[in-house]
Scaffold this motif. Structure first.
Motif: not given
Length: 330
Positions: A20-32, A107-122
Motif C-alpha cells: 500500500e502507498y500514500p499516493v493516487p493510483v495514477p502516480q503509482l501506475w506511472d512509477a511502473y 525459468p520464465s513466469m507470469r506476473m500480474e500487477f493490479r492497482f486499486a484504490p483504498t481508504q489508505a491509498g492505492p
C-alpha cells in the motif's frame, strides 16, 4: 516498507505480494510504466536496473539489465500480454542473455500487477505464477523473495521525487550504455495526438524545427515497415540562422511500427558516410501527458559523444515546446 504481505502457494504455484502507498493510483501506475522511474527500484538495493526498452502496451516488450556492486550483470525481459491502464497489466518475465534474447535455459513466469484504490491509498497486488512447484522453489532459493522486498523498499523514494518527472521538466539525457542514450520529455497532450504529430508531415513541419529561425522544406514520412523517410531543414531567409546555418537533413528506414505506441527507424545524416543510428521512439501515456522517450543506439561511443555535444537535446527541447504550444494546444 510498503509491503504488507507476501504469501507463497506451492500448489498454485504462485507468490503473491501486497503493498500500500500514500499516493493516487495514477502516480503509482506511472512509477511502473515510466522507464525512468521503474529502473530506480526494479533492481534490489545495490543492483540498479537500466531499462533500454519499456513498451507498456499489449504485444510490447521490455529489456533491462541489473548490475551488482562487483560488476555482476543480470539481464531480463518482459512481454506485455494485457494492459488496462491504470488498473492492471500482465507480463511474461524471464531471464535474458547478454544480447537481450530470452535465456530459455532459465525459468520464465507470469506476473500480474493490479492497482486499486483504498481508504489508505492505492493497493498493489502482484501475483507471480510459475511453471511448476520446482520452479517456484528454485527462484525462491535464488533469492527472489528477498530481492523483491529490497527492490520494493525503494518505491517510496521514487514516488516522493515528483520534480524529476513532472510534465514541465525539460528534455533529459540519460546515458544507458557506451552506445545507447535515452532522451525523454513529458509532453502535455494525449497519446493519440502526440503520435499523430510524429506521423503527419503537415504537423511535423510546424514543430520539429529545433531553435527558432529554421524551416523544414522537405518532410517525407513512411507508415509501412521497409519504407524510407527524409527530413531537410534550412534557415529562414533573413533570419539569424541564415547567417551561419546551411541546409541539412536526415534519411532512414522504418524498421518497426506499433501505432500509436512505438516506432523504430534508422537515421543517417544526408551526405555523411559511415554507419548511422537506430532510433526507438516509445510513447507511454502518463498522468501529466505523454512521455516521448527516444532510445538512440550509436555505432560507437565517440559518435555518441560528438552528436550529444552538438546541442541536439537543446534543439529537441525547443521543438517539444513548439509541439505543445503550436500543435497540441490548437
Amino acid at each position: 516498507m510498503p509491503i504488507t504481505e507476501i504469501t507463497t502457494d506451492p500448489q498454485g504455484p504462485t507468490m503473491a505480494i501486497s503493498a500500500e502507498y500514500p499516493v493516487p493510483v495514477p502516480q503509482l501506475w506511472d512509477a511502473y510504466l515510466d522507464p525512468r522511474r521503474i529502473e530506480r527500484f526494479w533492481g534490489p538495493e545495490g543492483w540498479p536496473a537500466t531499462f533500454t526498452r519499456h513498451d507498456g502496451f499489449p504485444g510490447g516488450r521490455s529489456a533491462y539489465e541489473m548490475r551488482g556492486p562487483d560488476g555482476e550483470r543480470s539481464a531480463g525481459y518482459w512481454e506485455f500480454t494485457d494492459v488496462e491502464a491504470p488498473h492492471s497489466f500482465t507480463v511474461v518475465d524471464g531471464f535474458a542473455r547478454e544480447d537481450g534474447t530470452p535465456n530459455t535455459e532459465m525459468p520464465s513466469m507470469r506476473m500480474e500487477f493490479r492497482f486499486a484504490p483504498t481508504q489508505a491509498g492505492p493497493r498493489l497486488d502482484m501475483v507471480t505464477t510459475f511453471g511448476s512447484p520446482e520452479q517456484l522453489q528454485e527462484l525462491i532459493g535464488m533469492g527472489m523473495e528477498d530481492g523483491t522486498r529490497s527492490a520494493m523498499s525503494q518505491i517510496d523514494g521514487v514516488l516522493a521525487d515528483v520534480s524529476s518527472f513532472e510534465d514541465r521538466a525539460p528534455a533529459q539525457t540519460q546515458i544507458l550504455s557506451d552506445t545507447q542514450v535515452r532522451i525523454s520529455r513529458v509532453v502535455r497532450g494525449p497519446l493519440e495526438q502526440v503520435w499523430r504529430a510524429h506521423q503527419d508531415p503537415e504537423l511535423i513541419r510546424r514543430w520539429m524545427l529545433g531553435p527558432d529561425g529554421w524551416t523544414m522544406p522537405v518532410c517525407e514520412v513512411s507508415s509501412e515497415v521497409g519504407g524510407t523517410y527524409r527530413y531537410e531543414w534550412e534557415p529562414e531567409t533573413g533570419g539569424a540562422a541564415s547567417q551561419s546555418g546551411e541546409r541539412f537533413g536526415f534519411t532512414g528506414e522504418l524498421l518497426e511500427v506499433h501505432a500509436p505506441h512505438r516506432s523504430v527507424t534508422t537515421e543517417q545524416m544526408i551526405g555523411m558516410e559511415g554507419p548511422g543510428t537506430v532510433n526507438e521512439l516509445t510513447l507511454p501515456p502518463l498522468e501529466g501527458g505523454t512521455l516521448v522517450s527516444t532510445v538512440i543506439t550509436y555505432p560507437s561511443v565517440e559518435l555518441r559523444d560528438m552528436i550529444i555535444g552538438t546541442g541536439m537535446v537543446d534543439g529537441m527541447e525547443h521543438s517539444y515546446q513548439r509541439l505543445e504550444s503550436e500543435v497540441l494546444s490548437a
